[in-house]
Design a protein around this motif. Sequence first.
Motif, PDB file in Angstrom:
ATOM      1  N   LYS A 249     -85.789 -51.385 -76.151  1.00  0.00           N
ATOM      2  CA  LYS A 249     -87.222 -51.099 -76.168  1.00  0.00           C
ATOM      3  C   LYS A 249     -87.649 -50.439 -77.466  1.00  0.00           C
ATOM      4  O   LYS A 249     -88.689 -50.773 -78.034  1.00  0.00           O
ATOM      5  CB  LYS A 249     -87.589 -50.198 -74.978  1.00  0.00           C
ATOM      6  CG  LYS A 249     -87.752 -50.938 -73.669  1.00  0.00           C
ATOM      7  CD  LYS A 249     -88.320 -50.021 -72.599  1.00  0.00           C
ATOM      8  CE  LYS A 249     -88.629 -50.808 -71.327  1.00  0.00           C
ATOM      9  NZ  LYS A 249     -89.229 -49.941 -70.287  1.00  0.00           N
TER      10      LYS A 249
ATOM     11  N   VAL B  10     -87.611 -53.047 -80.245  1.00  0.00           N
ATOM     12  CA  VAL B  10     -88.772 -53.930 -80.132  1.00  0.00           C
ATOM     13  C   VAL B  10     -90.035 -53.218 -80.610  1.00  0.00           C
ATOM     14  O   VAL B  10     -90.865 -53.796 -81.308  1.00  0.00           O
ATOM     15  CB  VAL B  10     -88.944 -54.427 -78.679  1.00  0.00           C
ATOM     16  CG1 VAL B  10     -90.282 -55.122 -78.507  1.00  0.00           C
ATOM     17  CG2 VAL B  10     -87.810 -55.363 -78.303  1.00  0.00           C
ATOM     18  N   MET B  11     -90.185 -51.933 -80.227  1.00  0.00           N
ATOM     19  CA  MET B  11     -91.361 -51.176 -80.634  1.00  0.00           C
ATOM     20  C   MET B  11     -91.440 -51.063 -82.157  1.00  0.00           C
ATOM     21  O   MET B  11     -92.500 -51.278 -82.758  1.00  0.00           O
ATOM     22  CB  MET B  11     -91.339 -49.778 -80.025  1.00  0.00           C
ATOM     23  CG  MET B  11     -92.579 -48.944 -80.363  1.00  0.00           C
ATOM     24  SD  MET B  11     -92.410 -47.210 -79.914  1.00  0.00           S
ATOM     25  CE  MET B  11     -91.209 -46.661 -81.123  1.00  0.00           C
TER      26      MET B  11
ATOM     27  N   ILE C  80     -92.472 -54.404 -83.653  1.00  0.00           N
ATOM     28  CA  ILE C  80     -93.888 -54.731 -83.469  1.00  0.00           C
ATOM     29  C   ILE C  80     -94.772 -53.874 -84.376  1.00  0.00           C
ATOM     30  O   ILE C  80     -95.733 -54.374 -84.974  1.00  0.00           O
ATOM     31  CB  ILE C  80     -94.291 -54.562 -81.989  1.00  0.00           C
ATOM     32  CG1 ILE C  80     -93.582 -55.628 -81.138  1.00  0.00           C
ATOM     33  CG2 ILE C  80     -95.805 -54.677 -81.823  1.00  0.00           C
ATOM     34  CD1 ILE C  80     -93.862 -55.518 -79.664  1.00  0.00           C
TER      35      ILE C  80
ATOM     36  N   LEU D 131    -100.060 -48.852 -80.208  1.00  0.00           N
ATOM     37  CA  LEU D 131     -98.795 -49.563 -80.028  1.00  0.00           C
ATOM     38  C   LEU D 131     -97.780 -48.671 -79.325  1.00  0.00           C
ATOM     39  O   LEU D 131     -97.057 -49.127 -78.433  1.00  0.00           O
ATOM     40  CB  LEU D 131     -98.248 -50.016 -81.390  1.00  0.00           C
ATOM     41  CG  LEU D 131     -99.119 -51.007 -82.168  1.00  0.00           C
ATOM     42  CD1 LEU D 131     -98.492 -51.320 -83.512  1.00  0.00           C
ATOM     43  CD2 LEU D 131     -99.317 -52.287 -81.369  1.00  0.00           C
ATOM     44  N   TYR D 132     -97.717 -47.396 -79.711  1.00  0.00           N
ATOM     45  CA  TYR D 132     -96.793 -46.470 -79.051  1.00  0.00           C
ATOM     46  C   TYR D 132     -97.139 -46.339 -77.574  1.00  0.00           C
ATOM     47  O   TYR D 132     -96.260 -46.328 -76.702  1.00  0.00           O
ATOM     48  CB  TYR D 132     -96.849 -45.081 -79.691  1.00  0.00           C
ATOM     49  CG  TYR D 132     -96.656 -45.069 -81.182  1.00  0.00           C
ATOM     50  CD1 TYR D 132     -95.814 -45.973 -81.820  1.00  0.00           C
ATOM     51  CD2 TYR D 132     -97.324 -44.147 -81.980  1.00  0.00           C
ATOM     52  CE1 TYR D 132     -95.650 -45.966 -83.190  1.00  0.00           C
ATOM     53  CE2 TYR D 132     -97.165 -44.126 -83.359  1.00  0.00           C
ATOM     54  CZ  TYR D 132     -96.334 -45.041 -83.951  1.00  0.00           C
ATOM     55  OH  TYR D 132     -96.185 -45.023 -85.312  1.00  0.00           O
TER      56      TYR D 132
ATOM     57  N   PHE E 125     -98.672 -48.456 -75.601  1.00  0.00           N
ATOM     58  CA  PHE E 125     -98.389 -49.663 -74.834  1.00  0.00           C
ATOM     59  C   PHE E 125     -96.899 -49.956 -74.725  1.00  0.00           C
ATOM     60  O   PHE E 125     -96.431 -50.500 -73.725  1.00  0.00           O
ATOM     61  CB  PHE E 125     -99.093 -50.869 -75.466  1.00  0.00           C
ATOM     62  CG  PHE E 125    -100.547 -50.971 -75.131  1.00  0.00           C
ATOM     63  CD1 PHE E 125    -100.962 -51.211 -73.826  1.00  0.00           C
ATOM     64  CD2 PHE E 125    -101.504 -50.799 -76.114  1.00  0.00           C
ATOM     65  CE1 PHE E 125    -102.315 -51.298 -73.513  1.00  0.00           C
ATOM     66  CE2 PHE E 125    -102.861 -50.881 -75.817  1.00  0.00           C
ATOM     67  CZ  PHE E 125    -103.263 -51.133 -74.510  1.00  0.00           C
ATOM     68  N   LEU E 126     -96.137 -49.599 -75.755  1.00  0.00           N
ATOM     69  CA  LEU E 126     -94.740 -50.034 -75.833  1.00  0.00           C
ATOM     70  C   LEU E 126     -93.727 -48.962 -75.452  1.00  0.00           C
ATOM     71  O   LEU E 126     -92.574 -49.284 -75.194  1.00  0.00           O
ATOM     72  CB  LEU E 126     -94.434 -50.516 -77.257  1.00  0.00           C
ATOM     73  CG  LEU E 126     -95.275 -51.706 -77.756  1.00  0.00           C
ATOM     74  CD1 LEU E 126     -95.023 -51.948 -79.235  1.00  0.00           C
ATOM     75  CD2 LEU E 126     -94.958 -52.953 -76.943  1.00  0.00           C
ATOM     76  N   ASP E 127     -94.127 -47.703 -75.459  1.00  0.00           N
ATOM     77  CA  ASP E 127     -93.166 -46.616 -75.235  1.00  0.00           C
ATOM     78  C   ASP E 127     -93.520 -45.867 -73.955  1.00  0.00           C
ATOM     79  O   ASP E 127     -94.488 -45.109 -73.897  1.00  0.00           O
ATOM     80  CB  ASP E 127     -93.189 -45.660 -76.436  1.00  0.00           C
ATOM     81  CG  ASP E 127     -92.020 -44.679 -76.411  1.00  0.00           C
ATOM     82  OD1 ASP E 127     -91.473 -44.443 -75.320  1.00  0.00           O
ATOM     83  OD2 ASP E 127     -91.673 -44.150 -77.467  1.00  0.00           O
ATOM     84  N   ASP E 128     -92.713 -46.083 -72.910  1.00  0.00           N
ATOM     85  CA  ASP E 128     -92.954 -45.418 -71.627  1.00  0.00           C
ATOM     86  C   ASP E 128     -92.866 -43.906 -71.751  1.00  0.00           C
ATOM     87  O   ASP E 128     -93.644 -43.177 -71.137  1.00  0.00           O
ATOM     88  CB  ASP E 128     -91.933 -45.908 -70.579  1.00  0.00           C
ATOM     89  CG  ASP E 128     -92.155 -47.366 -70.214  1.00  0.00           C
ATOM     90  OD1 ASP E 128     -93.300 -47.835 -70.356  1.00  0.00           O
ATOM     91  OD2 ASP E 128     -91.183 -48.023 -69.806  1.00  0.00           O
TER      92      ASP E 128
ATOM     93  N   ARG F  81     -96.067 -42.477 -73.137  1.00  0.00           N
ATOM     94  CA  ARG F  81     -97.139 -42.475 -72.139  1.00  0.00           C
ATOM     95  C   ARG F  81     -96.957 -41.349 -71.133  1.00  0.00           C
ATOM     96  O   ARG F  81     -97.907 -40.636 -70.789  1.00  0.00           O
ATOM     97  CB  ARG F  81     -97.188 -43.821 -71.408  1.00  0.00           C
ATOM     98  CG  ARG F  81     -97.838 -44.928 -72.193  1.00  0.00           C
ATOM     99  CD  ARG F  81     -98.309 -46.045 -71.259  1.00  0.00           C
ATOM    100  NE  ARG F  81     -97.214 -46.554 -70.445  1.00  0.00           N
ATOM    101  CZ  ARG F  81     -96.394 -47.519 -70.849  1.00  0.00           C
ATOM    102  NH1 ARG F  81     -96.534 -48.049 -72.046  1.00  0.00           N
ATOM    103  NH2 ARG F  81     -95.440 -47.944 -70.058  1.00  0.00           N
TER     104      ARG F  81
END
Length: 327
Positions: free
Chosen positions: A248, A251-252, A255, A306-307, A309-312, A315
């Motif tokens: 993950k 990928v982050m 992106i 982006l962080y 959306f892509l990093d649980d 969030r």
Amino acid sequence: MRIASFADHPLGPTEKISCANKMFYLNQYHLVDLYVVLPVIYSVICAVGLTGNTAVIYVILKAPKMKTVTNMFILNLAIADDLFTLVLPISIAEHLLHYWPFGEVLCKIILSIDHYNIFSSIYFLTVMSVDRYLVVVSTVRSKRMPYRTYRAAKIVSLCVWLLVILIVVPFTVFAEVYISPDDERKSCVLSFPSPEGSWFKATRIYTLILGFAIPVSTICILYTMMLYKLRNMRLNTNAKALDKAKKKVTVMVFIVLAVCLFCWTPFHLSTIVALTTDLKSTPLVIGISYFITSLSYANSCLNPFLYAFLDDSFRKAFKKMLECRTA
């Protein structure tokens, strides 16, 4: 203040131009609508960028679980973007006033920060790509990385800041307030010695090589090698694939890098076009120049989304911070 250009006119891709020159082109080509549209676009970028990047900085500094090597680089990237969006209102004011009212010291500071933004994002992303490559290699070889620590990430980040400051020094030296002999209008510009045309071309090449060609080539090589090793790992060994968390993060980073290249590649390609062709300054060219500039500005406010959306973990940490603030 940073204007991309395909044509050989004052709206150059790495040199700064005055608002007086901007308005000359706007009036000459009946693009007065840009006088209204650009401040609106820049204001939105400023508001969104300051809010998003400040939130990223706050979460990483306050949440204990967010203190990782990758997040250290993200923190510095957010600080660099925040610094740029923080001074963007001055560029908006200059655009609306049609002249530079802030003095020479602030002129040097603003131009330096503006150019710093050109280099800082891609350099921190290069460091993040190196880090991802080392993580993948260590995973493939089932080795530990004792040197990959939060403290080491701080030292590397400091080195990046110092390197970019060194790269930007020439722009700081040449930045000054220029007074037009025609109407005594003050402008914050890069003032080069004679022959000015050669100096402007030199700054374009300088920025293209150090701000795009070298870091992007490094990143492409690293990701190519990374994909090759992952492919061989699946085909030639019984080793497990990268664990979910590492994939993950990788990928982050990929992106975030892709979005950065999407925003900045047109800006640097305009340099190549300007150096190799002799396009005239038509309304279409001027409009495209401002669009490309706005796109490069926009990169400073996109990363926080982006962080999110892509990093649980980001969030969850941000949500927890909000709950603590409202409790």
